[in-house]
Every structure is written in structure tokens, then in C-alpha cells.
Write an enzyme that holds these catalytic residues in place. Structure first.
Site: not given
Length: 391
Positions: A168, A142, A179
Site C-alpha cells: 500500500k 488509505t 515503501t
């Protein structure tokens, strides 16, 4: 480099915008065991709820991911969309839906454009095996500026096996279980309880030791699939190869966690906050996170402004047991606080804050507990990115 029996696909569905891949698929040709870790945020994407239900069985064959839309705060529509995505992927792969995990990341509070998502799933199934992990990593980004991929090889008896992972994350990072998104694949044969225990330990010592902005995501998910195609003797918690597996998995996770912080939104510096001499490891972690999440500390590091009083204030407010007169603080190689009192070595400390990586070493002097947390500095660019995230 990739574990045996795993295939990948990436496709563009114009969820994030035209001209880039924003969906990905990870697929194991053989039945695989699974383990996971998820956000502790009580406001969560239905993908998290769905995955938590499915991982209890300890099995899985595929992970479907989209970027650009978190499918969070989308009500009953979001629940239905998550389940439909899993069902469509399962049908295209001739799998039971319960063996497919679905993850989403991006803007919160917007429904998925399901017509485009459906076409994306068709493209992923059609092109399965056409790309490598690097393309998967790019498709799930993103605000990330670089894809995050890592590999490790291990020898178990006469068999060599591979562990690979993608992640990510660049903002909204204080994981508290995982995460934002991280996917691990291995061809090792690992017994279910051993896989869960090893993954829990790896996540705790890596992703749960990083923070960018102190914000816990609604979608945090980390998953691991182990398909056993390396043909090794199954690893159990009592086997002599268990520690080798845990070490490799933890090292891999730590590598990815560091990549997340290095790519933090707007960041110019990586900051290591190392706390020692706490009453317990838990209190050391609490103190380290208080310093790492302090906006005043993060901005001081960004400006190379030696202001150790901000660190002292964060420690005192952390909830950990501290005694002011016992605290030592070093900025790099320079002792900035000794026994609770500033040393006045301002220019020497300023020089230590000038590099791309800064180490803050804190000794509390009240016990033997220790913990280390990685974070980033806070810059004007972070504000710009998040002031215009949805527009």
C-alpha cells in the site's frame, strides 16, 4: 495464486470508518524465516521499533496490519498498544508473541481505538483463511485508489514455488529503506542470510528508487516470510538457484513499486528519471532524486510545459558532481538540452510531455554511474487530498 501454507483474513474494525475492512492478517502454517526493511525516519511508529527487534531473530509466522491510524507520535500508549496487538494476535494463533509482526498506517498523532482493534483481531482469527491476498490489499489501503498485489512463480530444481506480495502507498513516499507497507510471502526454502541479502537487494533496486512527494514516512515497513513448504533444496547465497530467486524477488518488488507511483495521490503521469554518466551510481541516484523531487519539474510535466532549465537547476543543486557544459537532457525522444544549452525544440518537447508516461533521460558526461528513479507529476488534486487528510 498464493504460496503454499499461507492463509489470510480481513476485517472491519471502524478504525478508518464504518463499512470497510481496515485490518488484515497474514499467517504461515509452518515456521518461516523473515527479513525486513524499515523507515530511516528518526520519528517512527512503535510498530517499526517492535518489528526491528523481532526481525533480528530472522523468524516470523504472522503479520497483523491496520489502516486508518499510524500509531505514531502516540508515546508510551502507542508502545503498549503495538505490543498488545501482537500479543492478542499471537494468543489467538497459539504462537509466541515474538513471531508476530504488527504494522499500522494512516493518520499520525492519534491513539488507536483499542476496544475496536481487539474486536477486529478476534474477527481476523475467527475468519482466517476466508479471503485471498486481494482482500488483504484492500484492507490496508488509505489514500490508495487501487489494491496492489503481484505474484511470480519460479522453478528450483524439480520444485515449482510461488512468490506473492501486497503493498500500500500513494503519498508520503520517498521510502529510504522500504515503501509505506509491503508484505512478501514465499513457499521457497531459503537460508536466512540468503533471504536477507536477496531482500535487501530487491528493496534497494525497487522501493528505494521511487518517490511521490519526497516525504519519508514514520511507518515504512517491508517484510518477507519464507516457509519452505515448496520442498526445494534450500537456497543459499552460493547455490546455483540464488540468482533465480533474487531476479524473481526483485522483479516482484519492482512491479509493486511501479504500482505505488502509478497510484500516486492526484497523479496523472508516471515520470521516469534516468541519469547516466555520473561519477558513481550513488551520485547518479542523488541527481535523479533531485530531479524527481523537484516541485517545479513535477508541475511542468503535469502541465506539459517543456522547461528543461528546471531540470538543469535541480541537477546543479543536487550535490552530485556535474559540469554544466557536459550535460545533455532529453524529454522522451527530443533533446531539450545539448552540452548545457537549450535546443529550443519547445513544441516537439511539449508533445513528448503529453502522454501518461514521460521519460527524462539525462547524461552528465563525467563518469559511468547510472540510476533510474520513478516519480509522478504534481497536481491540484494532490493538494486537495493532503489539505483535508485528517478531516
Amino acid at each position: 495464486m498464493s504460496p503454499r501454507g499461507f492463509r489470510y483474513a480481513a476485517a472491519g474494525a471502524s478504525i478508518k470508518g464504518p463499512g470497510r475492512n481496515d485490518m488484515a492478517l497474514i499467517y504461515s502454517e509452518a515456521p518461516a524465516l523473515a527479513a525486513g526493511a524499515f523507515t530511516t525516519n528518526r520519528v517512527k511508529s512503535p510498530t517499526v521499533t517492535l518489528n526491528r527487534e523481532r526481525v533480528r531473530r530472522g523468524r516470523g509466522r504472522a503479520v497483523l496490519v491496520n489502516s486508518g491510524n499510524a500509531n505514531a507520535c502516540t508515546g508510551a500508549q502507542g508502545v503498549g498498544d503495538a505490543r498488545e496487538m501482537a500479543s492478542l494476535a499471537a494468543e489467538s494463533l497459539s504462537l509466541p508473541a515474538r513471531e508476530v509482526y504488527v504494522c499500522s498506517t494512516g493518520v499520525i498523532g492519534v491513539s488507536l481505538p483499542m476496544a475496536r482493534v481487539r474486536r477486529g483481531i478476534e474477527a481476523l482469527a475467527r475468519d482466517l483463511g476466508s479471503v485471498g491476498l486481494m482482500e488483504v490489499a484492500r484492507a490496508i489501503m488509505t489514500t490508495d485508489t487501487v489494491p496492489k498485489v503481484a505474484h511470480r512463480t519460479v522453478k528450483v530444481g524439480a520444485r515449482e514455488a510461488t512468490l506473492s506480495a501486497v503493498a500500500k502507498g500513494a503519498g508520503m513516499i520517498e521510502p529510504r529503506m522500504a515503501t509505506m507497507l509491503a508484505f512478501f510471502m514465499t513457499d521457497l526454502a531459503v537460508e536466512g542470510q540468503a533471504l536477507k541479502a536477496a531482500f535487501r537487494e530487491a528493496v534497494e533496486q525497487s522501493f528505494n528508487r521511487i518517490t511521490v512527494d519526497g516525504d519519508c514516512s514514520t511507518n515504512d515497513t517491508a517484510l518477507i516470510l519464507a516457509n519452505g513448504m515448496a520442498g526445494n533444496m534450500e537456497i543459499t547465497t552460493g547455490s546455483r538457484h540464488y540468482k533465480t530467486f533474487v531476479s524473481a524477488l526483485s522483479d516482484l518488488a519492482a512491479d509493486l513499486a511501479r504500482m505505488v507511483v502509478l497510484d500516486a495521490e492526484g497523479a496523472t503521469k508516471l515520470i521516469e528519471v534516468d541519469v547516466r554518466g555520473a561519477k558513481s551510481d550513488a551520485e547518479a541516484l542523488r541527481a535523479a532524486k533531485a530531479v524527481a523531487n523537484s516541485l517545479l519539474v513535477k508541475t511542468a510535466v503535469y502541465g506539459a510545459d517543456p522547461n528543461p532549465g528546471r531540470i538543469m537547476a535541480a541537477l546543479g543543486a543536487s550535490g552530485s558532481r556535474v559540469k554544466e557544459e557536459l550535460i545533455d537532457v532529453s524529454l522522451g525522444r527530443v533533446t531539450a538540452i545539448r552540452r548545457g544549452v537549450a535546443t529550443g525544440l519547445t513544441e516537439e518537447a511539449r508533445a513528448e510531455l503529453g502522454g501518461n508516461e514521460v521519460r527524462i533521460l539525462i547524461s552528465l558526461g563525467v563518469g559511468r554511474g547510472s540510476a533510474c528513479v520513478l516519480t509522478s507529476d504534481l497536481t491540484e488534486e494532490y493538494v486537495k487530498i493532503n489539505a483535508a487528510y485528517t478531516t
